[in-house]
Design an enzyme around this catalytic site. Sequence first.
Site, PDB file in Angstrom:
ATOM      1  N   TYR A  33       0.915  -1.279   0.054  1.00 16.07           N
ATOM      2  CA  TYR A  33       0.061  -0.034  -0.020  1.00 16.07           C
ATOM      3  C   TYR A  33       0.922   1.122   0.052  1.00 16.07           C
ATOM      4  O   TYR A  33       2.035   1.166   0.234  1.00 16.07           O
ATOM      5  CB  TYR A  33      -0.938  -0.085   1.174  1.00 16.07           C
ATOM      6  CG  TYR A  33      -0.509   0.446   2.638  1.00 16.07           C
ATOM      7  CD1 TYR A  33       0.297  -0.562   3.171  1.00 16.07           C
ATOM      8  CD2 TYR A  33      -0.479   1.709   2.988  1.00 16.07           C
ATOM      9  CE1 TYR A  33       0.984  -0.140   4.495  1.00 16.07           C
ATOM     10  CE2 TYR A  33      -0.145   1.964   4.307  1.00 16.07           C
ATOM     11  CZ  TYR A  33       0.797   1.216   4.957  1.00 16.07           C
ATOM     12  OH  TYR A  33       1.245   1.309   6.302  1.00 16.07           O
ATOM     13  N   ARG A  52       8.585   4.378  -3.967  1.00 17.69           N
ATOM     14  CA  ARG A  52       8.332   3.517  -3.084  1.00 17.69           C
ATOM     15  C   ARG A  52       7.328   2.218  -3.443  1.00 17.69           C
ATOM     16  O   ARG A  52       7.675   0.960  -2.971  1.00 17.69           O
ATOM     17  CB  ARG A  52       7.943   4.176  -1.718  1.00 17.69           C
ATOM     18  CG  ARG A  52       8.126   3.190  -0.603  1.00 17.69           C
ATOM     19  CD  ARG A  52       8.191   3.902   0.728  1.00 17.69           C
ATOM     20  NE  ARG A  52       6.830   4.534   0.795  1.00 17.69           N
ATOM     21  CZ  ARG A  52       6.550   5.379   1.774  1.00 17.69           C
ATOM     22  NH1 ARG A  52       7.173   5.468   2.640  1.00 17.69           N
ATOM     23  NH2 ARG A  52       5.119   5.714   1.958  1.00 17.69           N
ATOM     24  N   ARG A  99      -7.575 -20.370  -1.873  1.00 11.10           N
ATOM     25  CA  ARG A  99      -6.360 -20.111  -0.605  1.00 11.10           C
ATOM     26  C   ARG A  99      -5.487 -21.137  -0.849  1.00 11.10           C
ATOM     27  O   ARG A  99      -5.654 -22.493  -0.796  1.00 11.10           O
ATOM     28  CB  ARG A  99      -7.021 -20.211   0.648  1.00 11.10           C
ATOM     29  CG  ARG A  99      -6.070 -20.035   1.937  1.00 11.10           C
ATOM     30  CD  ARG A  99      -6.560 -19.813   3.217  1.00 11.10           C
ATOM     31  NE  ARG A  99      -5.607 -19.409   4.184  1.00 11.10           N
ATOM     32  CZ  ARG A  99      -4.590 -20.295   4.581  1.00 11.10           C
ATOM     33  NH1 ARG A  99      -4.762 -21.508   4.108  1.00 11.10           N
ATOM     34  NH2 ARG A  99      -3.902 -19.987   5.484  1.00 11.10           N
ATOM     35  N   HIS A 101      -0.716 -21.131  -0.176  1.00 15.81           N
ATOM     36  CA  HIS A 101       0.245 -20.272   0.080  1.00 15.81           C
ATOM     37  C   HIS A 101       0.949 -19.815  -1.110  1.00 15.81           C
ATOM     38  O   HIS A 101       1.300 -18.699  -1.105  1.00 15.81           O
ATOM     39  CB  HIS A 101       1.311 -20.787   1.075  1.00 15.81           C
ATOM     40  CG  HIS A 101       0.646 -21.015   2.471  1.00 15.81           C
ATOM     41  ND1 HIS A 101      -0.744 -21.415   2.666  1.00 15.81           N
ATOM     42  CD2 HIS A 101       0.879 -20.286   3.709  1.00 15.81           C
ATOM     43  CE1 HIS A 101      -0.851 -21.639   4.133  1.00 15.81           C
ATOM     44  NE2 HIS A 101       0.097 -20.470   4.680  1.00 15.81           N
ATOM     45  N   LYS A 146       6.250  -1.873   2.217  1.00 15.98           N
ATOM     46  CA  LYS A 146       5.226  -1.111   2.738  1.00 15.98           C
ATOM     47  C   LYS A 146       4.084  -2.099   2.450  1.00 15.98           C
ATOM     48  O   LYS A 146       2.910  -2.220   1.715  1.00 15.98           O
ATOM     49  CB  LYS A 146       4.753   0.130   2.142  1.00 15.98           C
ATOM     50  CG  LYS A 146       4.042   1.014   3.207  1.00 15.98           C
ATOM     51  CD  LYS A 146       4.151   2.414   2.685  1.00 15.98           C
ATOM     52  CE  LYS A 146       3.346   3.524   3.420  1.00 15.98           C
ATOM     53  NZ  LYS A 146       2.847   3.490   4.921  1.00 15.98           N
ATOM     54  N   GLU A 179      11.185   3.016  15.124  1.00 13.11           N
ATOM     55  CA  GLU A 179      10.199   4.198  14.387  1.00 13.11           C
ATOM     56  C   GLU A 179       9.057   3.979  15.273  1.00 13.11           C
ATOM     57  O   GLU A 179       8.893   3.234  16.037  1.00 13.11           O
ATOM     58  CB  GLU A 179      10.055   3.849  13.003  1.00 13.11           C
ATOM     59  CG  GLU A 179       9.488   2.481  12.626  1.00 13.11           C
ATOM     60  CD  GLU A 179       9.378   2.099  11.212  1.00 13.11           C
ATOM     61  OE1 GLU A 179       9.652   3.200  10.377  1.00 13.11           O
ATOM     62  OE2 GLU A 179       9.320   0.991  10.731  1.00 13.11           O
TER      63      GLU A 179
HETATM   64  N1  PDD Z   1       2.401   5.207   7.415  1.00  9.64           N
HETATM   65  N2  PDD Z   1       6.963   3.972   9.132  1.00  9.64           N
HETATM   66  C1  PDD Z   1       5.859   3.446   9.339  1.00  9.64           C
HETATM   67  C2  PDD Z   1       5.988   2.008  10.066  1.00  9.64           C
HETATM   68  C3  PDD Z   1       4.656   3.797   8.637  1.00  9.64           C
HETATM   69  O1  PDD Z   1       3.573   3.229   8.484  1.00  9.64           O
HETATM   70  C4  PDD Z   1       4.922   5.275   8.152  1.00  9.64           C
HETATM   71  C5  PDD Z   1       3.706   5.710   7.434  1.00  9.64           C
HETATM   72  C6  PDD Z   1       6.127   6.035   8.109  1.00  9.64           C
HETATM   73  C7  PDD Z   1       6.087   7.275   7.650  1.00  9.64           C
HETATM   74  O2  PDD Z   1       6.254   7.331   6.177  1.00  9.64           O
HETATM   75  P1  PDD Z   1       5.760   8.354   5.354  1.00  9.64           P
HETATM   76  O3  PDD Z   1       6.636   9.698   5.754  1.00  9.64           O
HETATM   77  O4  PDD Z   1       6.084   8.018   3.806  1.00  9.64           O
HETATM   78  O5  PDD Z   1       4.088   8.568   5.575  1.00  9.64           O
HETATM   79  C8  PDD Z   1       7.230   5.299   8.697  1.00  9.64           C
HETATM   80  C9  PDD Z   1       1.261   5.463   6.801  1.00  9.64           C
HETATM   81  C10 PDD Z   1       0.917   6.855   6.911  1.00  9.64           C
HETATM   82  C11 PDD Z   1       0.103   4.732   7.124  1.00  9.64           C
HETATM   83  O6  PDD Z   1       0.381   3.531   7.437  1.00  9.64           O
HETATM   84  O7  PDD Z   1      -0.948   5.187   6.973  1.00  9.64           O
END
Ligand code: PDD
Length: 282
Positions: A33, A52, A99, A101, A146, A179
């Site tokens: 996403y 990304r 389903r 894997h 992501k 983070e």
């Molecule tokens: N999340 N780290 C994590 C684990 C995140 O989920 C996000 C962003 C960030 C910051 O990334 P960016 O600056 O690209 O938004 C760092 C989004 C906003 C979400 O999950 O909704």
Amino acid sequence: MPELAYLNGKIMPIEEARVPIEDRGYQFADAVYEYFASYKGKLFAVKEHLDRLEKSLRALEFPPISRELLRDAVLGTFQQAGIDRAGVYLQISRGVAPRNHAFPNGAKPQIVITVRQVPDTSREYLEKGIAAITVTDIRWGRCDIKTVQLLPNVLAKQQALSAGVQDAIFVSPEGIVREGTSSNLFIAIGGRLKTHPLTPHILPGITRAVLLDICRKINVHVEEVFFDNNTMLAAEEVFITGTVTEVLSVCRIDGRTIGAGKPGPMAARLRKELEACAGAHL
Ligand code: PDD
């Protein structure tokens, strides 16, 4: 203005969008996403988000998907919704298949977008900062991709809310600060910044990258280095960064006051610079 969804080429009211129950995103979190935000009717850092996204798609070995198609879908749905301050969520799953894997043969990636109004960060949090807890980072070893596999983030956020604070900060079992649950994290010491380097243990945030650029321009020194929990607790400022979050000071962590216990000058300056930068994209 309507909040809209895009589903494989069709735009519709969000309540009408339906995904089949055998979508692999639903069954395996086999989906990636992006989350974009707009300022005054313009989406910020679209190129960076699409870059990304392409990396995430490649990392999970999805079949190639046209960048133009994705860009047009995001911009088209956003424009049709006509919401000035929107959060645009884009999710791509590997597809719908019985389903199993193993990757299914010939499954078509499912593309879903939602466009919704996003609330600005509350005045209270901007003025007073937020409080957070630390939690052990139990996430997998590819947090740089992501994916929608966010259960540790969901549980950590809920743990924070149950503890009466606003967010949680992931700390590795060895004590390295990683983070936030949906943000990157910086600390300020003596006018200099530290943030976790880009490794598979954190998401390479777009806001983080934009801020690093800004810091280079305004001569604020940033070190991308590992630092531990004690270093964070002793910092003058701690702030988290992300899309929508932008720059937000964390003034209490695990019940300990950070610095002066209120948002500091570095976070305020960077927040302003970031807003100017988003404005420059208009
Ligand atoms: N999340 N780290 C994590 C684990 C995140 O989920 C996000 C962003 C960030 C910051 O990334 P960016 O600056 O690209 O938004 C760092 C989004 C906003 C979400 O999950 O909704």
